[in-house]
Write a protein that holds these residues in place. Structure first.
Motif, mmCIF file in Angstrom:
data_model
loop_
_atom_site.group_PDB
_atom_site.id
_atom_site.type_symbol
_atom_site.label_atom_id
_atom_site.label_comp_id
_atom_site.label_asym_id
_atom_site.label_seq_id
_atom_site.Cartn_x
_atom_site.Cartn_y
_atom_site.Cartn_z
ATOM 1 N N ARG A 183 0.837 -1.206 0.000
ATOM 2 C CA ARG A 183 0.000 0.000 0.000
ATOM 3 C C ARG A 183 0.873 1.257 0.000
ATOM 4 N NH1 ARG A 183 -2.648 -1.284 4.144
ATOM 5 N NH2 ARG A 183 -4.305 -2.392 3.045
ATOM 6 N N PHE A 184 1.959 1.217 0.764
ATOM 7 C CA PHE A 184 2.882 2.357 0.786
ATOM 8 C C PHE A 184 3.550 2.528 -0.584
ATOM 9 C CE2 PHE A 184 7.169 4.067 1.383
ATOM 10 C CZ PHE A 184 6.896 5.243 2.072
ATOM 11 N N ALA A 185 3.989 1.411 -1.171
ATOM 12 C CA ALA A 185 4.643 1.472 -2.478
ATOM 13 C C ALA A 185 3.699 2.029 -3.541
ATOM 14 C CB ALA A 185 5.136 0.084 -2.878
ATOM 15 N N GLN A 186 2.445 1.600 -3.493
ATOM 16 C CA GLN A 186 1.461 2.131 -4.432
ATOM 17 C C GLN A 186 1.261 3.622 -4.207
ATOM 18 O OE1 GLN A 186 -1.717 -0.561 -3.430
ATOM 19 N NE2 GLN A 186 -1.324 -1.886 -5.201
ATOM 20 N N GLY A 187 1.296 4.038 -2.936
ATOM 21 C CA GLY A 187 1.176 5.456 -2.625
ATOM 22 C C GLY A 187 2.327 6.266 -3.185
ATOM 23 N N VAL A 241 4.405 13.658 12.516
ATOM 24 C CA VAL A 241 4.755 12.277 12.164
ATOM 25 C C VAL A 241 6.256 12.166 11.935
ATOM 26 C CG1 VAL A 241 4.420 10.416 10.487
ATOM 27 C CG2 VAL A 241 2.502 11.906 11.115
ATOM 28 N N SER A 242 6.879 11.202 12.607
ATOM 29 C CA SER A 242 8.301 10.921 12.415
ATOM 30 C C SER A 242 8.430 9.512 11.856
ATOM 31 C CB SER A 242 9.061 11.030 13.752
ATOM 32 O OG SER A 242 10.436 10.756 13.579
ATOM 33 N N VAL A 243 9.039 9.397 10.690
ATOM 34 C CA VAL A 243 9.170 8.104 10.010
ATOM 35 C C VAL A 243 10.645 7.737 9.920
ATOM 36 C CG1 VAL A 243 8.704 6.813 7.894
ATOM 37 C CG2 VAL A 243 7.103 8.585 8.648
ATOM 38 N N TRP A 257 8.381 -2.985 7.174
ATOM 39 C CA TRP A 257 7.198 -3.069 8.033
ATOM 40 C C TRP A 257 7.343 -4.224 9.015
ATOM 41 C CZ3 TRP A 257 7.338 -0.208 3.999
ATOM 42 C CH2 TRP A 257 6.501 0.913 3.915
ATOM 43 N N HIS A 258 6.782 -4.044 10.218
ATOM 44 C CA HIS A 258 6.733 -5.129 11.194
ATOM 45 C C HIS A 258 5.381 -5.109 11.883
ATOM 46 C CE1 HIS A 258 7.608 -2.057 14.266
ATOM 47 N NE2 HIS A 258 8.602 -1.663 13.493
ATOM 48 N N TRP A 259 5.199 -6.041 12.799
ATOM 49 C CA TRP A 259 3.855 -6.336 13.320
ATOM 50 C C TRP A 259 3.158 -5.159 13.982
ATOM 51 C CZ3 TRP A 259 2.567 -5.985 18.498
ATOM 52 C CH2 TRP A 259 3.625 -5.812 19.387
ATOM 53 N N ASN A 260 3.884 -4.193 14.569
ATOM 54 C CA ASN A 260 3.186 -3.100 15.251
ATOM 55 C C ASN A 260 3.106 -1.820 14.429
ATOM 56 O OD1 ASN A 260 5.853 -2.409 15.456
ATOM 57 N ND2 ASN A 260 5.851 -2.012 17.660
ATOM 58 N N ILE A 261 3.241 -1.944 13.103
ATOM 59 C CA ILE A 261 2.975 -0.815 12.204
ATOM 60 C C ILE A 261 1.645 -1.097 11.514
ATOM 61 C CG2 ILE A 261 3.735 0.474 10.183
ATOM 62 C CD1 ILE A 261 6.585 -0.182 10.888
ATOM 63 N N SER A 262 0.671 -0.245 11.783
ATOM 64 C CA SER A 262 -0.695 -0.483 11.310
ATOM 65 C C SER A 262 -0.925 0.117 9.927
ATOM 66 C CB SER A 262 -1.688 0.133 12.291
ATOM 67 O OG SER A 262 -1.568 1.555 12.289
ATOM 68 N N ALA A 263 -2.099 -0.160 9.382
ATOM 69 C CA ALA A 263 -2.489 0.447 8.111
ATOM 70 C C ALA A 263 -2.583 1.967 8.254
ATOM 71 C CB ALA A 263 -3.822 -0.138 7.649
ATOM 72 N N GLU A 267 -0.510 4.875 6.224
ATOM 73 C CA GLU A 267 -1.101 6.026 5.552
ATOM 74 C C GLU A 267 -0.423 7.319 5.990
ATOM 75 O OE1 GLU A 267 -3.756 7.744 2.814
ATOM 76 O OE2 GLU A 267 -3.280 5.651 3.218
ATOM 77 N N LEU A 268 -0.127 7.433 7.285
ATOM 78 C CA LEU A 268 0.569 8.620 7.785
ATOM 79 C C LEU A 268 1.964 8.730 7.168
ATOM 80 C CD1 LEU A 268 -0.392 8.556 11.590
ATOM 81 C CD2 LEU A 268 -1.236 10.139 9.845
#
Length: 298
Positions: A183-187, A241-243, A257-263, A267-268
């Motif tokens: 989803r991120f890549a498509q974004g 937001v800090s990425v 991505w890992h288990w505690n990064i949500s949809a 999006e953020l």
């Protein structure tokens, strides 16, 4: 899986080293692997320094595999030779980190297995975690090698419990991580930004390699801007937001991505990249992007 069939070790690097030493028990044995494999690039040449095993690195193809004809030619040239190191092991990285988390095709793995059997080599899928599993004889030898290297692990049941929990929920969590990454890549693709791009066909797991175009910003600078939060960002987007991203090469950065990064987190992150890319484009339009003083606050 009982304790007779598995061995817990402190680090993944040691797990790799132990596995190689169990398969290559003669100094001067040859290990065949991809040039960009983690074992070859990021472990200080440990199997050569410690185990006396010789690397033969083959060029990686974009999907993380290497040319099977070239692999067989390399083995055939050395097989039975009095002059070449004796090939004894083929290591494949799966998934392949430097290829963007590509999953090696099953048909390819089967062909490598057949090739290894034909020439009497071992086939090793180098473990990505700190757990070795296999036949009891292999694990018994791994225990011996771990002691040789000074490795030890107490309360291994705690680690085993975490591994069991991960296996029980792996199908759900992995699918979610992979979906979020895609989803991120498509974004990124939908942004159609002149500063960054992504190859959607290469996004197969939870890793996304984002290509960075132009002379400025560099991947390192772009990562720094993705991590920083400015007053302008909060005022414009309503979010702080800090990425955390990693500058993977001179022209790319890596997102995982890992288990505690949500949809919602995904999006953020996508919106943050949109904001950062737009601000960088505005600086470039004003002729400020390549200036030594242009990388300060927005």
């Amino acid at each position: 899986m009982g304790t007779e069939d598995a061995l817990f070790v402190p680090t993944a690097t040691m797990a790799n080293l132990i596995a190689v030493m169990c398969h290559c028990q003669r100094r001067g044995a040859q290990l065949l692997l991809g040039r960009e494999a983690h074992l070859h690039v990021y472990e200080h040449g440990g199997v050569a320094q410690v185990a006396g095993v010789h690397f033969q690195a083959l060029p990686d193809l974009p999907d993380g595999t290497f040319d099977l004809d070239q692999l067989e030619l390399t083995i055939r040239e050395a097989h039975g030779s009095r002059y070449h190191p004796r090939p004894e092991l083929i290591c494949l990285e799966n998934t392949h980190s430097s290829a963007g988390g590509r999953a090696l095709p099953l048909a390819y793995l089967q062909q490598v297995r057949l090739l290894a059997d034909r020439y009497g080599l071992q086939g090793l899928g180098a473990p990505a975690g700190a757990v070795l599993a296999g036949r009891r004889e292999f694990v018994a030898e791994a225990w011996r090698v771990r002691k040789l290297l000074g490795g030890g692990m107490r309360q291994a049941g705690v680690l085993a419990a975490a591994a069991r929990l991960g296996l029980e929920h792996a199908e759900t969590t992995l699918r979610r991580d992979h979906d979020n990454a895609r989803r991120f890549a498509q974004g990124v693709q939908e942004l159609n930004s002149p500063l960054c791009s992504v190859n959607l066909t290469a996004v197969e797991t939870n890793i996304v390699l984002v290509g960075v175009k132009g002379d400025w910003p560099s991947p390192t600078e772009l990562c720094e801007r993705m991590q920083a939060v400015s007053e302008e960002e909060v005022a414009e987007t309503g979010h702080a937001v800090s990425v955390l991203l990693f500058p993977w090469s001179a022209r790319s950065l890596r997102a995982v991505w890992h288990w505690n990064i949500s949809a919602h987190d995904t999006e953020l992150a996508k919106n943050k990249l949109d904001f950062v890319a737009r601000k960088c484009q505005e600086k470039l339009a004003l002729g400020l992007g390549t200036s030594p003083w242009s990388t300060g606050g927005d």
